[in-house]
Scaffold this motif. Structure first.
Motif, PDB file in Angstrom:
ATOM      1  N   ILE A 147      43.475  48.751  52.868  1.00  0.00           N
ATOM      2  CA  ILE A 147      44.183  49.683  53.736  1.00  0.00           C
ATOM      3  C   ILE A 147      43.750  49.425  55.170  1.00  0.00           C
ATOM      4  N   ASP A 151      46.084  53.355  59.329  1.00  0.00           N
ATOM      5  CA  ASP A 151      46.751  54.194  58.336  1.00  0.00           C
ATOM      6  C   ASP A 151      45.824  55.298  57.834  1.00  0.00           C
ATOM      7  N   LEU A 171      44.113  56.134  49.059  1.00  0.00           N
ATOM      8  CA  LEU A 171      44.610  55.630  50.338  1.00  0.00           C
ATOM      9  C   LEU A 171      44.545  54.104  50.288  1.00  0.00           C
ATOM     10  N   VAL A 172      45.659  53.509  49.889  1.00  0.00           N
ATOM     11  CA  VAL A 172      45.754  52.058  49.707  1.00  0.00           C
ATOM     12  C   VAL A 172      47.142  51.612  50.157  1.00  0.00           C
ATOM     13  N   ALA A 173      47.217  50.506  50.873  1.00  0.00           N
ATOM     14  CA  ALA A 173      48.517  49.962  51.262  1.00  0.00           C
ATOM     15  C   ALA A 173      49.366  49.748  50.013  1.00  0.00           C
ATOM     16  N   SER A 207      49.248  54.214  45.501  1.00  0.00           N
ATOM     17  CA  SER A 207      49.178  55.277  46.515  1.00  0.00           C
ATOM     18  C   SER A 207      50.456  56.108  46.538  1.00  0.00           C
ATOM     19  N   PHE A 218      53.680  53.942  55.592  1.00  0.00           N
ATOM     20  CA  PHE A 218      52.541  53.177  56.080  1.00  0.00           C
ATOM     21  C   PHE A 218      52.904  52.355  57.306  1.00  0.00           C
TER      22      PHE A 218
END
Length: 228
Positions: A147, A151, A171-173, A207, A218
């Motif tokens: 991430i 963001d 919280l991860v792309a 996510s 994002f």
């Protein structure tokens, strides 16, 4: 104006404080000046963005004891809590493998009612470039769970604005290229070695929850584009 305290004003905490200052009264914890009776502990929201070194659990216990009883606590946790999985995983996963991260989450959730746990993927962006390590040359390939710092900051700000005070969020792309793909691109852009790869992990930390509940888009959905 709501007051936000940040415990851990480093690579993530400092730029987070600068962004939140636009809407909130923000104070960073200082080892030199913040005493047990300081106004810092009267913050409406306390964000914990500290390293897991040096008596981590004991420090969390002290933070929970000093923070005013009706405050919201936001814990910067880690997706490493999912290390036992080798496939798609979200917040509903039942984690059986013990770890310091899992203990930390359970400790705070057991001590306080209004706790928001944010499981951060690998923090990247700015001077943190995947593949540009000083010592590591051998890597396991697999889907990355990264991430971008921008963001993380934007999501935390949105959560504060929306009044979200409880729950667990990844919280991860949303896109998961492979580590090899990222290293190959960064090797070209930053003149570093790709490294040696073996094995492959299929773990993808999803996510969807934060995207759906916050309506969040994002800024950097694809880790291949984190560094321009």
């Amino acid at each position: 104006m709501k007051k936000v305290g940040i415990f851990g004003c480093g690579w993530l905490g400092k730029p987070l404080s600068l962004e939140l200052e636009k809407e909130f009264e923000v104070e960073c914890f200082s080892r030199e000046t913040t005493k047990d009776d300081s106004q810092f502990w009267q913050s409406d929201t306390l964000i914990i963005a500290m390293h897991t070194k040096d008596n981590y659990l004991a420090t969390l216990q002290k933070i929970a004891a000093l923070t005013k009883h009706d405050a919201n606590i936001i814990l910067m946790s880690s997706t490493s809590v999912y290390k036992e999985f080798d496939g798609d995983v979200d917040e509903s996963a039942v984690i059986s493998q013990s770890s310091l991260i899992k203990e930390a989450e359970e400790l705070l959730l057991g001590l306080r009612e209004r706790v928001l746990v944010l499981r951060l993927g690998g923090l990247m962006g700015e001077d943190r470039v995947a593949g540009r390590w000083k010592s590591a040359t051998k890597f396991q390939d697999g889907y990355v769970n990264y991430i971008h710092r921008d963001d993380v900051i934007a999501i935390i700000k949105r959560m504060l604005e929306c009044g979200i005070t409880q729950g667990i969020y990844n919280l991860v792309a949303p896109l998961h290229p492979t580590r090899l793909e990222i290293h190959q691109k960064n090797a070209q852009n930053f003149s570093v070695d790709v490294g040696e790869f073996e094995g492959f992990t299929k773990r993808r930390v999803l996510s969807d929850k934060v995207i759906k509940e916050l309506g969040y888009s994002f800024k950097y959905p694809n880790p291949l584009e984190f560094w321009g």
